[in-house]
Motif scaffolding. Structure first.
Motif, PDB file in Angstrom:
ATOM      1  N   ARG A 103      43.246  80.399  48.545  1.00  0.00           N
ATOM      2  CA  ARG A 103      42.104  80.234  49.446  1.00  0.00           C
ATOM      3  C   ARG A 103      41.402  78.903  49.246  1.00  0.00           C
ATOM      4  NH1 ARG A 103      38.673  85.393  48.068  1.00  0.00           N
ATOM      5  NH2 ARG A 103      37.133  84.259  49.322  1.00  0.00           N
ATOM      6  N   LYS A 104      40.644  78.527  50.263  1.00  0.00           N
ATOM      7  CA  LYS A 104      39.796  77.339  50.191  1.00  0.00           C
ATOM      8  C   LYS A 104      38.364  77.762  49.906  1.00  0.00           C
ATOM      9  CE  LYS A 104      42.472  74.584  53.531  1.00  0.00           C
ATOM     10  NZ  LYS A 104      42.428  73.851  54.820  1.00  0.00           N
ATOM     11  N   GLY A 105      37.663  76.941  49.133  1.00  0.00           N
ATOM     12  CA  GLY A 105      36.232  77.110  48.958  1.00  0.00           C
ATOM     13  C   GLY A 105      35.786  78.448  48.426  1.00  0.00           C
ATOM     14  N   SER A 106      36.519  79.010  47.468  1.00  0.00           N
ATOM     15  CA  SER A 106      36.156  80.324  46.937  1.00  0.00           C
ATOM     16  C   SER A 106      35.141  80.168  45.814  1.00  0.00           C
ATOM     17  CB  SER A 106      37.403  81.057  46.437  1.00  0.00           C
ATOM     18  OG  SER A 106      37.081  82.366  46.038  1.00  0.00           O
ATOM     19  N   THR A 107      33.871  79.954  46.192  1.00  0.00           N
ATOM     20  CA  THR A 107      32.823  79.761  45.185  1.00  0.00           C
ATOM     21  C   THR A 107      32.595  81.015  44.353  1.00  0.00           C
ATOM     22  OG1 THR A 107      31.179  80.334  46.880  1.00  0.00           O
ATOM     23  CG2 THR A 107      31.629  77.988  46.522  1.00  0.00           C
ATOM     24  N   GLU A 150      33.293  69.918  48.947  1.00  0.00           N
ATOM     25  CA  GLU A 150      31.973  69.490  48.485  1.00  0.00           C
ATOM     26  C   GLU A 150      31.175  70.636  47.866  1.00  0.00           C
ATOM     27  OE1 GLU A 150      29.918  67.555  51.632  1.00  0.00           O
ATOM     28  OE2 GLU A 150      31.367  65.895  51.789  1.00  0.00           O
ATOM     29  N   GLU A 151      31.239  71.820  48.458  1.00  0.00           N
ATOM     30  CA  GLU A 151      30.480  72.946  47.913  1.00  0.00           C
ATOM     31  C   GLU A 151      31.014  73.326  46.534  1.00  0.00           C
ATOM     32  OE1 GLU A 151      28.877  77.376  49.243  1.00  0.00           O
ATOM     33  OE2 GLU A 151      30.498  76.408  50.365  1.00  0.00           O
ATOM     34  N   GLU A 195      29.868  71.017  38.978  1.00  0.00           N
ATOM     35  CA  GLU A 195      28.910  70.224  38.212  1.00  0.00           C
ATOM     36  C   GLU A 195      27.914  71.115  37.480  1.00  0.00           C
ATOM     37  OE1 GLU A 195      27.164  67.675  41.081  1.00  0.00           O
ATOM     38  OE2 GLU A 195      29.023  66.555  41.490  1.00  0.00           O
ATOM     39  N   ARG A 196      27.580  72.244  38.084  1.00  0.00           N
ATOM     40  CA  ARG A 196      26.604  73.140  37.480  1.00  0.00           C
ATOM     41  C   ARG A 196      27.219  74.016  36.381  1.00  0.00           C
ATOM     42  NH1 ARG A 196      25.364  76.248  41.596  1.00  0.00           N
ATOM     43  NH2 ARG A 196      26.130  78.235  40.818  1.00  0.00           N
ATOM     44  N   THR A 197      28.495  74.365  36.531  1.00  0.00           N
ATOM     45  CA  THR A 197      29.116  75.332  35.617  1.00  0.00           C
ATOM     46  C   THR A 197      30.088  74.711  34.619  1.00  0.00           C
ATOM     47  OG1 THR A 197      30.939  75.746  37.174  1.00  0.00           O
ATOM     48  CG2 THR A 197      28.961  77.128  37.376  1.00  0.00           C
ATOM     49  N   GLY A 198      30.544  73.496  34.903  1.00  0.00           N
ATOM     50  CA  GLY A 198      31.522  72.885  34.010  1.00  0.00           C
ATOM     51  C   GLY A 198      32.947  73.357  34.234  1.00  0.00           C
TER      52      GLY A 198
END
Length: 397
Positions: A307-311, A342-343, A349-352
């Motif tokens: 998948r794409k963009g699976s935050t 980008e998301e 950046e926040r989680t490493g």
């Protein structure tokens, strides 16, 4: 050629008919559905789900048919086509095969009917034909059973009616050669085959390398993969199954190929003693790979997806690490075009969590570990792998 469908039909342990009926279907290259028993009709307006068989016949479909009701047939499935799925298809076959049989719970049989042979009759009807016309072609014992069924007479509750279509150019495909087919969960009796349908096409074509499927324009120009991209435009990595993608990314980490990535968080040195702490894949809820570098005692967690963009998967990784009450985790996320999302970059950046694109991972593995990629893509010619030993064919009286 119209757009080619890919679909599955299942005859599972839960099927309401006896395993001898499943063997009959297998021997006759039939794929059946069972919903309502009456009316005994081949008309889509009268029979639930017959409209799906109609779509397969009229539009053309490549089918994967499972016969798991019979124990000796649980190791694979049959793959073939119906309707105008290929250029040389022999005209339009509008035949609906009506199989009358005794249900799996039936203990009452005519004296001359083998208890292990539950097939009572097989009638070939035309798509759209209704019950009176079908009944007019029955005679003898079959007519008696037909009348018992449609009149609701004593014993009718033991009779089942299947509606089937016959697949053309069938080939038996072992799950050991196409592991995806054995692990994918198709819960319905029949529906479109979406995820991994490119491997179904590869099995039908009999290619010996999955990437060869894209060289068949008669399929790739009209077959859609997951309703997103045509196979001819898909990245080669999309030809892999979920499990194969996990192996690819796991070997990427084991081989230390991250040093070739042009990115600030690239891992410059390989893990020295990389091993798994848990089995890969579906047994894990929040992560796909739980590993460790014994040399440095570094715990390693990875999430892997097409998948794409699976935050949400990035969140799962971070949460799993936080709840483990340990520091120093290496966290990896492998997803489609992940490094340009980008998301996801904000999450990283926040989680490493290190983000890696599966497309780039595939390319690096193909460049530095081609033997692994070739092994993942290689499949045997199904015409050379044999078929299961099936109990003697069920025959009609």
């Amino acid at each position: 050629m119209s757009s080619v469908l890919t679909a599955f039909i299942n005859h599972t342990d839960k099927a309401s008919f006896h395993k001898s009926v499943t063997r009959y279907l297998y021997h006759n290259d039939l794929a059946a559905i069972h919903y309502n028993d009456t009316p005994v009709s081949a008309h889509p307006d009268e029979v639930k789900k017959l409209d799906k068989l109609k779509d397969y016949l009229t539009q053309g479909a490549i089918l994967g048919v499972r016969y798991h009701k019979a124990p000796e047939l649980k190791g694979g499935l049959k793959v073939g086509h119906v309707g105008p799925a290929v250029e040389d298809a022999e005209g339009f076959d509008s035949t609906i095969h009506i199989i009358i049989c005794r249900g799996k719970g039936s203990e009452t049989h005519p004296k001359d009917l083998d208890p292990e042979n539950r097939v009572v009759g097989h009638i070939e009807a035309e798509l759209g034909e209704r019950e009176p016309d079908i009944q007019s072609r029955c005679e003898g014992h079959l007519l008696e059973e037909f009348n018992t069924l449609v009149n609701g007479a004593e014993g009718s509750d033991c009779l089942k009616v299947l509606k089937a279509i016959q697949i053309k150019k069938p080939q038996w495909i072992w799950y050991r050669h196409y592991p995806m087919f054995g692990s994918i969960r198709h819960q319905q009796t029949t529906a479109r085959w979406k995820d991994g349908n490119q491997q179904l096409v590869a099995a039908y074509l009999g290619v010996t390398n999955l990437s060869d499927v894209r060289s068949y324009p008669e399929f790739t120009e009209s077959l859609w993969d997951n309703a997103k991209n045509k196979i001819r435009n898909a990245e080669e990595v999309e030809l892999l199954s979920d499990g194969q993608l996990e192996i690819l990314c796991d070997e990427y980490l084991r081989s230390g190929l991250d040093k070739h990535i042009d990115q600030e968080d690239a891992k410059e040195s390989a893990y020295q003693d990389y091993f798994h702490l848990q089995p890969m894949g579906g047994s894990q809820i929040a992560v796909d790979i739980i590993a460790r570098d014994a040399e440095t005692e570094t715990p390693i967690l990875s999430q892997i997806t097409f998948r794409k963009g699976s935050t949400s998967k990035v969140d799962d990784l971070n949460t799993y690490a936080e709840e483990s009450n340990r520091d120093g985790f290496d966290l990896w996320y492998f997803g489609s075009h992940a490094r340009t999302d980008e998301e996801l970059q904000l999450y990283s950046e926040r989680t490493g969590v290190r983000l890696r694109s599966i497309e780039e991972t595939y390319q690096l593995m193909n460049q530095h570990r081609p033997s692994v990629v070739n092994e993942l893509l290689s499949v045997p010619d199904p015409s050379e792998t044999g078929e299961p030993e099936v109990k003697a064919e069920t025959t009609l009286r």
